[in-house]
Design a protein around this motif. Structure first.
Motif, PDB file in Angstrom:
ATOM      1  N   UNK A 207       1.044  -1.075   0.070  1.00  0.00           N
ATOM      2  CA  UNK A 207       0.009  -0.142  -0.075  1.00  0.00           C
ATOM      3  C   UNK A 207       1.083   1.554  -0.603  1.00  0.00           C
ATOM      4  N   UNK A 208      -0.141   1.985  -0.167  1.00  0.00           N
ATOM      5  CA  UNK A 208       0.609   3.629  -0.376  1.00  0.00           C
ATOM      6  C   UNK A 208       0.153   4.001   1.106  1.00  0.00           C
ATOM      7  N   UNK A 209       0.915   4.093   2.626  1.00  0.00           N
ATOM      8  CA  UNK A 209       0.080   5.009   3.513  1.00  0.00           C
ATOM      9  C   UNK A 209       1.052   6.083   3.728  1.00  0.00           C
ATOM     10  N   UNK A 210       0.012   6.951   4.824  1.00  0.00           N
ATOM     11  CA  UNK A 210      -0.023   8.020   5.108  1.00  0.00           C
ATOM     12  C   UNK A 210       1.404   7.753   6.859  1.00  0.00           C
ATOM     13  N   UNK A 211       2.606   8.695   6.424  1.00  0.00           N
ATOM     14  CA  UNK A 211       3.129   8.125   8.069  1.00  0.00           C
ATOM     15  C   UNK A 211       2.358  10.032   8.969  1.00  0.00           C
ATOM     16  N   UNK A 212       3.539   9.589  10.038  1.00  0.00           N
ATOM     17  CA  UNK A 212       3.290  10.330  11.545  1.00  0.00           C
ATOM     18  C   UNK A 212       3.445  12.028  11.111  1.00  0.00           C
ATOM     19  N   UNK A 213       4.803  11.802  10.011  1.00  0.00           N
ATOM     20  CA  UNK A 213       5.164  13.773   9.496  1.00  0.00           C
ATOM     21  C   UNK A 213       3.991  13.830   8.363  1.00  0.00           C
ATOM     22  N   UNK A 214       3.424  12.763   7.730  1.00  0.00           N
ATOM     23  CA  UNK A 214       2.536  14.044   6.286  1.00  0.00           C
ATOM     24  C   UNK A 214       2.975  13.218   5.311  1.00  0.00           C
ATOM     25  N   UNK A 215       3.786  12.571   5.048  1.00  0.00           N
ATOM     26  CA  UNK A 215       4.218  12.009   3.728  1.00  0.00           C
ATOM     27  C   UNK A 215       3.808  11.050   3.622  1.00  0.00           C
ATOM     28  N   UNK A 216       3.565  10.986   2.794  1.00  0.00           N
ATOM     29  CA  UNK A 216       3.179   8.894   1.773  1.00  0.00           C
ATOM     30  C   UNK A 216       4.574   7.936   1.195  1.00  0.00           C
ATOM     31  N   UNK A 217       4.166   7.521   1.837  1.00  0.00           N
ATOM     32  CA  UNK A 217       5.545   6.151   1.620  1.00  0.00           C
ATOM     33  C   UNK A 217       4.618   5.009   1.796  1.00  0.00           C
ATOM     34  N   UNK A 218       5.393   3.599   0.812  1.00  0.00           N
ATOM     35  CA  UNK A 218       4.801   2.091   0.673  1.00  0.00           C
ATOM     36  C   UNK A 218       5.077   1.797   2.112  1.00  0.00           C
ATOM     37  N   UNK A 219       3.905   0.656   2.309  1.00  0.00           N
ATOM     38  CA  UNK A 219       3.654   0.075   2.914  1.00  0.00           C
ATOM     39  C   UNK A 219       3.423  -1.164   3.003  1.00  0.00           C
ATOM     40  N   UNK A 220       3.865  -2.394   4.041  1.00  0.00           N
ATOM     41  CA  UNK A 220       3.168  -3.168   3.662  1.00  0.00           C
ATOM     42  C   UNK A 220       1.987  -3.605   4.757  1.00  0.00           C
ATOM     43  N   UNK A 221       0.780  -4.379   4.566  1.00  0.00           N
ATOM     44  CA  UNK A 221       0.074  -3.722   5.492  1.00  0.00           C
ATOM     45  C   UNK A 221      -0.937  -5.542   5.879  1.00  0.00           C
ATOM     46  N   UNK A 222      -1.103  -5.554   7.299  1.00  0.00           N
ATOM     47  CA  UNK A 222      -2.008  -6.696   7.418  1.00  0.00           C
ATOM     48  C   UNK A 222      -3.046  -6.128   7.268  1.00  0.00           C
ATOM     49  N   UNK A 223      -4.273  -7.053   7.865  1.00  0.00           N
ATOM     50  CA  UNK A 223      -6.092  -6.229   7.276  1.00  0.00           C
ATOM     51  C   UNK A 223      -6.748  -6.437   8.558  1.00  0.00           C
ATOM     52  N   UNK A 224      -5.152  -6.262   9.798  1.00  0.00           N
ATOM     53  CA  UNK A 224      -5.669  -5.785  11.308  1.00  0.00           C
ATOM     54  C   UNK A 224      -5.182  -4.174  11.250  1.00  0.00           C
ATOM     55  N   UNK A 225      -4.598  -3.449  10.152  1.00  0.00           N
ATOM     56  CA  UNK A 225      -4.037  -2.073  10.690  1.00  0.00           C
ATOM     57  C   UNK A 225      -4.888  -1.446   9.582  1.00  0.00           C
ATOM     58  N   UNK A 226      -5.997  -1.917   9.456  1.00  0.00           N
ATOM     59  CA  UNK A 226      -6.991  -1.706   7.981  1.00  0.00           C
ATOM     60  C   UNK A 226      -8.202  -1.186   8.816  1.00  0.00           C
ATOM     61  N   UNK A 227      -8.430   0.584   8.692  1.00  0.00           N
ATOM     62  CA  UNK A 227     -10.089   0.439   9.137  1.00  0.00           C
ATOM     63  C   UNK A 227     -11.428  -0.096   8.441  1.00  0.00           C
ATOM     64  N   UNK A 228     -12.458  -1.294   8.975  1.00  0.00           N
ATOM     65  CA  UNK A 228     -13.234  -1.785   7.721  1.00  0.00           C
ATOM     66  C   UNK A 228     -14.447  -1.011   7.945  1.00  0.00           C
ATOM     67  N   UNK A 229     -14.596   0.118   9.220  1.00  0.00           N
ATOM     68  CA  UNK A 229     -15.693   1.025   8.620  1.00  0.00           C
ATOM     69  C   UNK A 229     -15.548   1.862   7.667  1.00  0.00           C
ATOM     70  N   UNK A 230     -14.229   1.713   6.874  1.00  0.00           N
ATOM     71  CA  UNK A 230     -14.825   3.059   5.687  1.00  0.00           C
ATOM     72  C   UNK A 230     -14.363   1.690   4.162  1.00  0.00           C
TER      73      UNK A 230
END
Length: 505
Positions: free
Chosen positions: A386-409
């Protein structure tokens, strides 16, 4: 909340009271979901190598290995095989005595195709005075399974997955541990030396050491390399405290606190202990027989070639930044590289002065680096690119698990379910800086990316805390490149019947 005895227990594990109190607070607050920009794709964030690219990167890697660099193959191998035999354990305790489920029928209909068949047959003859075929003919199916899984037999239900017999060859059978030794010789050896590091559980360490001692000479002779095999265990100070459902500390029957392994994210500490220029990371069960290794070897070379090429450019930029006299045009070129090659965007750097640009570029360039192979999505459970936002506001490439994703969205769920690619844990990493010093890898962990799971002990429910995953939050602040690799390089064994797939025969 904690007694003097508790504090002694905590300190004896190499932990601090502050660490444990922070973990307890995380149970209360939970972990924030990540903000996503999009799933990575071949149009945005995933590099697809052409035929000429493949040749180029393979050549780069071959040349790099001749330059005296240290290369290591890092294999997480602490998992027991019990989950692999979940269905067969269920059969042992079932009310019926003959194969009934599709899984059970497939297992017994093809039992002679498993690499462990001859060892199991010999065990049955030893213990039952009858062969597998004879026991099956007499309807003694559970006796066969008992000899496979339990202590009086092969004990496969308690052994580590890495020491099970996976593949048949004319000269015998191989375990996943042996297949990794073979792979190391084929793409991770440099100057005649193949360094392989296995992370294992304490209970299995002696078994691994024994098998390595028995097999190492065979593969050194076969491939003309010298193996340097090392082991480590997850450190006690990376364990996490367990809690009751009301978030109070869970206590064992003797009143002591219960600590549990923090998941594969704990292995960032083991990885940090390696003194290596390049490290390949691959799970213990993702191996194939020799006849199918060609794609794996080629694309491991490709990942490594890309890594060393990008690292070479990063090192050149950092040395130029050290000179403190870069022109604005040079800094702009570096910013373009960070955006296009490392896919770090949304940085707000347009129009910044030279000093501000230099500070930002040094931060984004002077980091550990990983090149991750990703395969086309075939519905396997696990993480994705994925391309995900970091704490400093930048976006970078990340490997994400389903548990890290807000299922309400809904848009996030769509990104995850419709993502074109999957992470098979296929990494090539650079863990030293441009001056040759080891990075302190724990400094690059995003501690806000752990998760909480439900477990039980002795029939009592509890909540467990998982550390940020090794290739997820533990590498969140690394420079990351995604590369599409063939699906043929991804052949995990999650259940015993996966060994019946054509790729493992």
């Amino acid at each position: 909340m904690f007694t003097d005895q508790d504090k002694q227990q905590i300190e004896g594990r190499g932990m601090t009271l502050g660490q444990v109190e922070k973990q307890l607070q995380q149970f209360v607050t939970g972990f924030p979901y990540l903000k996503l920009q999009s799933a990575a794709s071949t149009q945005n964030g995933i590099f697809v190598a052409s035929e000429n690219d493949v040749k180029h990167f393979v050549e780069l890697w071959e040349n790099y290995k001749k330059e005296g660099h240290v290369v290591t193959k890092f294999v997480p191998a602490s998992g027991a095989a019990s989950r692999m035999f979940k269905n067969m354990f269920a059969f042992l305790t079932a009310e019926y005595d003959v194969p009934t489920t599709d899984f059970e029928k497939e297992f017994f209909n093809n039992i002679d195709k498993f690499a462990f068949f001859e060892s199991l047959d010999a065990q049955c003859v030893k213990n039952e005075k009858e062969s597998i075929n004879r026991l099956i003919a007499e309807g003694k199916y559970k006796v066969v399974v008992s000899n496979l899984l339990e202590k009086q037999g092969l004990n496969y239900g308690q052994l580590p997955k890495g020491l099970l017999q996976f593949h048949k060859y004319e000269e015998g059978v191989r375990t996943p541990m042996e297949e990794h030794l073979v792979e190391a010789a084929l793409y991770a050896s440099a100057n005649g030396v193949a360094n392989v590091h296995f992370t294992v559980s304490h209970d299995h360490l002696a078994l691994f050491q024994k098998m390595v001692n028995e097999k190492i000479g065979k593969y050194e002779n076969k491939f003309g390399v010298k193996y340097n095999i090392s082991f480590s265990e997850q450190k006690p100070n990376t364990d996490t405290i367990a809690v009751n459902l009301d978030n109070t500390p869970f206590r064992n029957d003797d009143g002591t606190l219960l600590f549990r392994p923090g998941g594969h994210g704990a292995l960032i500490e083991n990885l940090n202990d390696l003194d290596s220029d390049v490290v390949f990371i691959k799970n213990i069960d993702n191996v194939v027989p020799d006849r199918l290794k060609k794609d794996t070897v080629i694309y491991k070379n490709v990942l490594a070639g890309i890594l060393v090429k990008v690292q070479q450019q990063v090192f050149e930029y950092l040395k130029r930044l050290d000179s403190c006299n870069c022109s604005i045009d040079e800094l702009t070129d570096m910013l373009k590289f960070v955006r296009q090659t490392l896919c770090v965007t949304n940085d707000g750097m347009d129009g910044k002065n030279a000093d501000e640009l230099a500070v930002y570029l040094r931060k984004k360039l002077n980091r550990p680096m990983r090149v991750c192979g990703v395969v086309k999505n075939v519905g396997e459970p696990g993480g994705g690119p994925f391309l995900a936002y970091n704490a400093d506001g930048t976006v970078s490439l990340q490997i994400l698990e389903s548990s890290q994703i807000d299922k309400s969205k809904k848009e996030y769920v769509d990104m995850f379910t419709k993502g074109t690619h999957f992470n098979p844990v296929d990494l090539c990493c650079a863990i030293k800086d441009y001056k040759g010093n080891k990075f302190c890898l724990p400094n690059f962990v995003d501690h806000a990316t752990g998760f909480i799971s439900s477990k039980s002990k002795n029939g009592r429910e509890l909540k467990a805390l998982e550390l940020p995953g090794l290739w997820n939050g533990a590498m969140s602040d690394w420079s990351t490149i995604f590369v599409e690799v063939p699906l043929s390089t991804f052949n995990p064994v999650k259940t015993v019947n996966d060994l019946l797939r054509e790729q493992h025969q």
